[in-house]
Design a protein around this motif. Structure first.
Motif, PDB file in Angstrom:
ATOM      1  N   VAL A  35       2.031   2.371  -3.667  1.00 11.84           N
ATOM      2  CA  VAL A  35       0.922   2.067  -5.267  1.00 11.84           C
ATOM      3  C   VAL A  35       1.119   3.776  -5.727  1.00 11.84           C
ATOM      4  N   ALA A  93      -8.201  -5.286  -5.256  1.00  9.47           N
ATOM      5  CA  ALA A  93      -7.542  -5.369  -3.818  1.00  9.47           C
ATOM      6  C   ALA A  93      -7.038  -7.039  -3.685  1.00  9.47           C
ATOM      7  N   ASP A 101      -2.184  -6.278   3.134  1.00 12.30           N
ATOM      8  CA  ASP A 101      -3.065  -5.363   2.302  1.00 12.30           C
ATOM      9  C   ASP A 101      -2.681  -5.039   1.166  1.00 12.30           C
ATOM     10  N   CYS A 102      -2.805  -5.164  -0.450  1.00 15.67           N
ATOM     11  CA  CYS A 102      -1.747  -5.002  -1.587  1.00 15.67           C
ATOM     12  C   CYS A 102      -2.628  -4.626  -2.468  1.00 15.67           C
ATOM     13  N   VAL A 103      -1.872  -4.325  -4.140  1.00 11.81           N
ATOM     14  CA  VAL A 103      -2.801  -3.789  -4.609  1.00 11.81           C
ATOM     15  C   VAL A 103      -2.299  -4.508  -5.724  1.00 11.81           C
ATOM     16  N   GLU A 104      -2.979  -5.166  -7.073  1.00 16.23           N
ATOM     17  CA  GLU A 104      -2.370  -5.930  -7.840  1.00 16.23           C
ATOM     18  C   GLU A 104      -2.567  -4.664  -8.289  1.00 16.23           C
ATOM     19  N   MET A 105      -1.260  -4.474  -9.794  1.00 20.70           N
ATOM     20  CA  MET A 105      -1.193  -3.496 -10.833  1.00 20.70           C
ATOM     21  C   MET A 105      -0.754  -3.709 -12.364  1.00 20.70           C
ATOM     22  N   LEU A 111       0.939  -0.942   0.031  1.00 23.16           N
ATOM     23  CA  LEU A 111       0.324   0.324  -0.070  1.00 23.16           C
ATOM     24  C   LEU A 111       1.019   1.236  -0.183  1.00 23.16           C
ATOM     25  N   ARG A 168      -4.001   0.123 -11.241  1.00 23.01           N
ATOM     26  CA  ARG A 168      -5.167  -0.597 -10.597  1.00 23.01           C
ATOM     27  C   ARG A 168      -5.506  -1.483 -11.259  1.00 23.01           C
TER      28      ARG A 168
END
Length: 163
Positions: A130, A143, A155-159, A127, A140
């Motif tokens: 990002v 999630a 918690d992370c974000v796929e990009m 996070l 993005r």
């Protein structure tokens, strides 16, 4: 009196004898920037206990592992899995943060991906990272969670980015 020339960032293939500097960079980056998005327990779980999540790919022909140097210091490290088209890691030592090291590492990895015929790259961003990836053209996707070796979910974000 002439001014001091700014330090240039040099990216080169990582070598086994970079292990201590890479580990120090990895740990320092997590400890410095992790608390921007995660609590103390999550940051502690993010720090690897035994294996090195960056240099683990050093001997794989499907992976590119590089270090960035500024002066005589390892300033950052990056890892790309070519077959999967995934950026595995970009970490910058806090002593060299916000000086273009991360962008230089990422551009170098993207160049390898293009040369290998990849038309896009994906990654899972913490996070706190990002914004950096968005500034370099990643979008993005959604999630996701990343489970640490201790079983803590971050918690992370796929990009992704089209090259």
């Amino acid at each position: 009196m002439a001014g001091v020339a700014p330090l240039m960032t040099l990216v080169r293939p990582a070598q086994a004898d970079d292990a201590d500097a890479v580990r120090a960079t990895f740990d320092a980056a997590i400890e410095a920037f992790g608390p921007d998005a995660y609590d103390e327990r999550e940051v502690a779980a993010w720090l690897p206990a035994d294996s090195d999540p960056v240099l683990d790919g050093l001997d794989s022909p499907a992976e590119v592992v590089v270090v960035a140097e500024r002066g005589d210091s390892v300033a950052g490290v990056g890892r790309l899995h070519l077959d999967e088209g995934e950026v595995i890691a970009v970490y910058v030592h806090p002593d060299h943060a916000r000086r273009g090291v991360g962008s230089t590492l990422l551009a170098h990895l993207e160049g390898h991906a293009r040369a290998a015929g990849r038309s896009e790259l994906t990654l899972v961003a913490s996070l706190n990272a990002v914004g950096f990836y968005e500034r370099t053209g990643y979008e993005r996707v959604g999630a996701v969670t990343h489970e640490t070796s201790d079983g803590v979910e971050l918690d992370c974000v796929e990009m992704r980015k089209e090259l």
